[in-house]
Design a protein around this motif. Structure first.
Motif, PDB file in Angstrom:
ATOM      1  N   THR A 226       0.842  -1.199   0.000  1.00 23.65           N
ATOM      2  CA  THR A 226       0.000   0.000   0.000  1.00 23.65           C
ATOM      3  C   THR A 226       0.881   1.255   0.000  1.00 23.65           C
ATOM      4  OG1 THR A 226      -1.470  -1.264   1.388  1.00 23.65           O
ATOM      5  CG2 THR A 226      -1.991   1.049   1.147  1.00 23.65           C
ATOM      6  N   GLN A 230       0.863   4.084  -2.692  1.00 19.29           N
ATOM      7  CA  GLN A 230       0.554   5.478  -2.316  1.00 19.29           C
ATOM      8  C   GLN A 230       1.677   6.416  -2.757  1.00 19.29           C
ATOM      9  OE1 GLN A 230      -2.127   6.662  -1.110  1.00 19.29           O
ATOM     10  NE2 GLN A 230      -3.215   4.793  -0.536  1.00 19.29           N
ATOM     11  N   GLU A 401      -8.809   5.950  -7.212  1.00 17.36           N
ATOM     12  CA  GLU A 401      -7.801   6.831  -6.617  1.00 17.36           C
ATOM     13  C   GLU A 401      -7.884   8.226  -7.242  1.00 17.36           C
ATOM     14  OE1 GLU A 401      -5.819   5.839  -4.304  1.00 17.36           O
ATOM     15  OE2 GLU A 401      -5.732   3.651  -4.458  1.00 17.36           O
TER      16      GLU A 401
END
Ligand code: ADP
Length: 457
Positions: A226, A230, A401
């Protein structure tokens, strides 16, 4: 602070020691009880043997003399007890001195010191008539022989030896077992340190056969994934924003400079084009602003009981013209019903507007869009499906996203990658979830699950 390894080893060794101590204690208690019973029985048999012996002597001699049964004295002395022979009026014929056995070494007493002297008198009966008495005295209730003591000691030595072997085995086992705990935990903490240093590629490759530790390894690796994603998004976001801003700025700057230098003439047409760039630039900022508003306004939602079917029908109507212009047909399956949910009407409208505009934007000429509303057990389900260009498999996990856009070369439509993140933010506020299924070249299907307003049921 102590390590897991040391802690586990200490606990296991302490458990073994206490187990061994307890079993030694119980074995000794049980052994003593059985042994004492056995010794008391032996003494009873000895006493009745002594009485029978004196009865036989009296039967043979018909009277008591100084020598009657005196040969028993030797056995009594060797076995640490005292004998006293008395006639029927309890007058002593002969007797041993208790002090003689007090210091003897033939027998090892059960306890240190010689204890308290006690005696028992038994009648000697011949033909039913008491002809005398024999008194048997000893310093202990139970007298243990050397062999008895050795037997007891060897059992205790055996327990001690097995305790030692058990502790060595447990210590070795605990080293292996605790390694199974400490190694993966060490690896996980090393991974978290690396991740905190920004080394997002770092993963724990170790495997454990302990479920909880395996879960921990999986979670830290997921966290790594993650964080890596990110970080990628953050970089992409910065480069996207700077690219989006730089392009209209460059166009503006180049054209304005050329006009100032007199290289190109200042015409109304050129000014209109430059103005369009400024508008595009402004639109981008508006969209970013819109997203920020949706994300920060989470707390200021006005939740009411609203009919979802009416809202969707209204939006579909608004899209009919745009769809027609693009040769796209909208098929609806929204039954009349009581599709009430608790929600913010304006925000939910924005959800369906974004999804429908994507279905139009990423569709083919003469494409179709299907919209349906269904009621399932605890949820109201809305589906928006199209047979457009679809989404690449590798893009699918990221479409919600912020600023994520699919491959630009696949379609002419200009997007900003904000629509679906607004959809997700709004649905999160409504405790609804959205799923997407899509295949490149076949089409996409977005499914939204709204929890039913319980107050209606
Ligand atoms: P935008 O549409 O402004 O690019 P979105 O957040 O709405 O931003 O969508 C993100 C990306 O998801 C789009 O760039 C596109 O690649 C993909 N996408 C969304 N909806 C569809 C759809 N119905 N068909 C194909 N691709 C889609």
């Amino acid at each position: 602070m102590r390590s897991i390894r040391r802690e586990v080893s200490i606990i296991l060794i302490l458990c073994t020691i206490s187990g061994v101590i307890l079993s030694a204690l119980f074995v000794n208690i049980a052994m003593n009880a059985t042994f004492n019973k056995y010794m008391v029985n032996i003494q009873k048999q000895r006493n009745s043997r002594i009485v029978s012996y004196f009865e036989e002597i009296y039967k043979r001699d018909k009277r008591w003399t100084q020598n009657s049964g005196a040969e028993m004295m030797h056995e009594a002395y060797m076995s640490d007890y005292c004998l006293t022979l008395m006639d029927n009026s309890k007058k002593v014929i002969w007797g041993m001195n208790p002090n003689d056995i007090r210091n003897s070494n033939h027998w090892i007493m059960k306890t240190e010191g010689k204890g308290v002297y006690s005696s028992k008198t038994f009648p000697i009966k011949v033909d039913g008539k008491v002809e005398g008495y024999v008194m048997v005295g000893q310093y202990h209730a139970v007298i243990l022989s050397e062999a008895d003591i050795n037997f007891k000691n060897s059992i205790n030595q055996g327990i001690g030896l097995s305790a030692l072997v058990a502790i060595i085995i447990v210590a070795l086992l605990s080293l292996i077992v605790s390694k199974g705990f400490s190694r993966p935990i060490k690896k996980v903490s090393e991974t978290s340190v690396q991740l905190s240093k920004g080394n997002y590629e770092f993963r724990s490759e170790i495997k454990s056969n302990i479920n909880e530790i395996n879960d921990l390894i999986k979670s830290i690796n997921m966290l790594g994934g993650t964080l890596k994603h990110q970080n990628l998004l953050r970089r992409r976001l910065i480069s996207d924003i700077s690219h989006e801003i730089r392009t209209p700025l460059n166009v503006l700057q180049n054209n304005l400079e050329a006009m100032i230098d007199g290289i190109i003439p200042v015409t109304e047409d050129r000014l209109v084009k430059l103005n369009e760039e400024v508008i595009r630039f402004g639109e981008l900022l508006n969209n970013l602003d819109l997203l920020k508003r949706f994300e920060t306004e989470e707390s200021s939602v006005s939740m009411k009981k609203i009919p979802l079917d009416k809202i969707i029908r209204g939006i579909c109507k608004e899209f009919l013209n745009v769809a027609k212009e693009n040769n796209i047909e909208i098929h609806t399956n929204i039954p009349e019903g009581y599709y009430m949910i608790l929600g913010d009407e304006n925000k939910l409208k924005q959800v369906f507007i974004n999804l429908l505009s994507n279905s139009v934007k990423f569709n083919n000429k003469k494409g179709d869009i299907w919209i349906s509303l269904d009621e399932e057990d605890k949820e109201i389900v809305a589906r928006i499906k199209d047979n457009g260009i679809g989404i690449k498999k590798e893009d699918l996990p990221y479409v919600f996203e912020r600023l994520y856009r699919g491959d630009k070369s696949r379609h002419k439509a200009i997007g900003n990658g904000i629509g679906l993140s607004i959809v997700k933010t709004v649905l999160d506020i409504h405790l609804a979830r959205i799923e997407v299924k899509s295949e490149e070249g076949i089409g996409s299907e977005f499914t939204i699950y709204f929890p039913k307003d319980k107050r209606n049921n």
